[in-house]
Design an enzyme around this catalytic site. Sequence first.
Site, PDB file in Angstrom:
ATOM      1  N   HIS A 279       0.831  -1.215   0.000  1.00  0.00           N
ATOM      2  CA  HIS A 279       0.000   0.000   0.000  1.00  0.00           C
ATOM      3  C   HIS A 279       0.857   1.253   0.000  1.00  0.00           C
ATOM      4  O   HIS A 279       1.881   1.335   0.661  1.00  0.00           O
ATOM      5  CB  HIS A 279      -1.037   0.000   1.125  1.00  0.00           C
ATOM      6  CG  HIS A 279      -0.494   0.058   2.528  1.00  0.00           C
ATOM      7  ND1 HIS A 279      -0.209   1.237   3.168  1.00  0.00           N
ATOM      8  CD2 HIS A 279      -0.203  -0.913   3.414  1.00  0.00           C
ATOM      9  CE1 HIS A 279       0.219   0.988   4.394  1.00  0.00           C
ATOM     10  NE2 HIS A 279       0.245  -0.324   4.567  1.00  0.00           N
ATOM     11  N   ASP A 291       6.105   1.035   6.960  1.00  0.00           N
ATOM     12  CA  ASP A 291       4.679   0.799   6.721  1.00  0.00           C
ATOM     13  C   ASP A 291       4.121   1.897   5.833  1.00  0.00           C
ATOM     14  O   ASP A 291       3.649   2.903   6.329  1.00  0.00           O
ATOM     15  CB  ASP A 291       3.929   0.739   8.059  1.00  0.00           C
ATOM     16  CG  ASP A 291       2.508   0.249   7.895  1.00  0.00           C
ATOM     17  OD1 ASP A 291       2.172  -0.233   6.800  1.00  0.00           O
ATOM     18  OD2 ASP A 291       1.730   0.366   8.860  1.00  0.00           O
ATOM     19  N   GLU A 325      -4.973   1.985   2.504  1.00  0.00           N
ATOM     20  CA  GLU A 325      -5.117   0.725   3.249  1.00  0.00           C
ATOM     21  C   GLU A 325      -5.349   0.982   4.721  1.00  0.00           C
ATOM     22  O   GLU A 325      -6.132   0.306   5.380  1.00  0.00           O
ATOM     23  CB  GLU A 325      -3.859  -0.146   3.072  1.00  0.00           C
ATOM     24  CG  GLU A 325      -3.960  -1.534   3.707  1.00  0.00           C
ATOM     25  CD  GLU A 325      -3.443  -1.632   5.129  1.00  0.00           C
ATOM     26  OE1 GLU A 325      -3.585  -2.701   5.738  1.00  0.00           O
ATOM     27  OE2 GLU A 325      -2.898  -0.641   5.655  1.00  0.00           O
ATOM     28  N   GLU A 326      -4.625   1.976   5.258  1.00  0.00           N
ATOM     29  CA  GLU A 326      -4.571   2.131   6.712  1.00  0.00           C
ATOM     30  C   GLU A 326      -5.925   2.396   7.355  1.00  0.00           C
ATOM     31  O   GLU A 326      -6.190   1.937   8.451  1.00  0.00           O
ATOM     32  CB  GLU A 326      -3.598   3.262   7.080  1.00  0.00           C
ATOM     33  CG  GLU A 326      -2.141   2.945   6.776  1.00  0.00           C
ATOM     34  CD  GLU A 326      -1.575   1.822   7.656  1.00  0.00           C
ATOM     35  OE1 GLU A 326      -2.314   1.254   8.473  1.00  0.00           O
ATOM     36  OE2 GLU A 326      -0.376   1.522   7.496  1.00  0.00           O
ATOM     37  N   ASP A 353       3.528  -6.192   3.369  1.00  0.00           N
ATOM     38  CA  ASP A 353       3.104  -5.150   4.314  1.00  0.00           C
ATOM     39  C   ASP A 353       3.481  -5.553   5.736  1.00  0.00           C
ATOM     40  O   ASP A 353       2.649  -5.538   6.635  1.00  0.00           O
ATOM     41  CB  ASP A 353       1.585  -4.912   4.185  1.00  0.00           C
ATOM     42  CG  ASP A 353       1.124  -3.717   5.011  1.00  0.00           C
ATOM     43  OD1 ASP A 353       1.975  -2.917   5.445  1.00  0.00           O
ATOM     44  OD2 ASP A 353      -0.096  -3.592   5.232  1.00  0.00           O
ATOM     45  N   HIS A 424       3.353   2.645  12.816  1.00  0.00           N
ATOM     46  CA  HIS A 424       2.289   3.633  13.067  1.00  0.00           C
ATOM     47  C   HIS A 424       2.725   4.745  14.023  1.00  0.00           C
ATOM     48  O   HIS A 424       1.880   5.326  14.712  1.00  0.00           O
ATOM     49  CB  HIS A 424       1.026   2.965  13.632  1.00  0.00           C
ATOM     50  CG  HIS A 424       0.320   2.078  12.654  1.00  0.00           C
ATOM     51  ND1 HIS A 424      -0.855   1.427  12.943  1.00  0.00           N
ATOM     52  CD2 HIS A 424       0.614   1.713  11.374  1.00  0.00           C
ATOM     53  CE1 HIS A 424      -1.254   0.708  11.898  1.00  0.00           C
ATOM     54  NE2 HIS A 424      -0.365   0.861  10.929  1.00  0.00           N
TER      55      HIS A 424
END
Length: 477
Positions: A279, A291, A325-326, A353, A424
């Site tokens: 992503h 990420d 995506e997140e 991912d 994140h």
Amino acid sequence: MPRLLAAMTCLALLPAVALAQAPFTQADIATAARLRDAALADNGAYDIVASLTTEVGPRLAGSAGDKRAVAWAQRMLIELGLSNVRLQPVMVPHWERGRIEARVTAPFPQTLVATALGGSIGTDEAGIEAEVVRFDNIAELRAAAKEQVAGRIVYLGQRTERSNTSAGYLGTVYNRVSGPSIAASLDARALVIRSVGTSNDRIAHTGALSYDNNAPRIPAAALSNPDADLLERMLATGKPVRLFLKMGARELPYEQSANLIAEVPGTDLEDEVVLIGAHLDSWDLGTGAIDDGTGVAIAAETAALIARSGAKTRRTIRVVLFASEEYVVAGGAAYARLPEDEIGRHVVALEADAGADHVLALDSRVPEGKRGVVESIAGVLAPLRIELGKNESYGGADISGLMAGGVPALSLRQDWTNYLDAHHSPNDNLDKVDRVRLNQVVAAYVATVYLAAQAEGGFGRIDPPERTKPTTSGTRQ
Ligand SMILES: [Zn+2]
């Protein structure tokens, strides 16, 4: 003599029979090994993550960074020499984090490091001030009586365990995803959780929540691990602990984004597709290196290595860099809505991912009768210290729609031991990417994808997996 002749005939036939059923020729295996070894000496993937994190940086769905990322990715895929580079338009949500103020007002006033959970509503200008009530996790919270919770700020203290698999993440991520609405259904005013992350740095880890339409929406935030510890020490005194929370998070109108598609065209089976997905979007706190900058780089460089090598594959290799995506898996959902005959052309899908660390095992989700194909691929990965894994892979959020349509998956399971340190969080930056380890990942992908594009007879079709990643997919549209 006839018996001997018969025996000799049988012996002569045996290899022929075995070869007829073998998924790969000796030449396929040799080419895969050559590509694998070339990838170990290639820093192309690192250069791609460096470019993305430097030239674009944070790229939250719907933001200006997201639009820059789409333009960057289109340029990058063309420069790598991939074919049929195109955009599939996708409408994506646009959530804005805003500022946050989190502090203990009693018994020991202190400011806390916190961040909004993705998709959270904000507070009003005055903020919220209330007593904190602690539970370990959503199971405990669910069992609570309304009078314990009503009018208070719920705190969920469960710690994410360090693990080399996703087990630690799966152990706590539901606190983040489902906690806000469970707390709201008990009339809580807000929710704070211990970050779903393993770092002891004073940084908070974000990630999507999913509001239940049957509960009121309340603001939700994550505390850094050291601040969660601090709050717990105050709670342990037995004195009432009061928290003030003010958040500027808000939802803006949907924006246009895109899935990026690029290919290495196949030869005699060019209508059949082997998909490698990652992503393109990221959270906004760091620069999205692990990420999923590394996933973007792994997918693109895998295809580029095969294209540059001149090794022609029978099937078409397709890279898809998914939008958003997140937050709501908007890109993956849009891709899975392609016409049925287009989806039917996908022979197998892979998703990158899980950061930048090395691959431990080749997992899969293929029909049992196709496990032999996966075992043959794993044999080529053995020199990379990669084992044959389990046939229970859930594939990944972005390819889950394809898998629901029966498309099998191959999953190169990476080491998660350090992944959740930066995941994140503001610490998700290029310094977390190690070239040597990343090269091993690309080596694993390039051999796997090449062989998947050659495999005689393909991978069949699967029954849709039961387990899916806890995302907010579909909850908001
Ligand atoms: Zn991701």
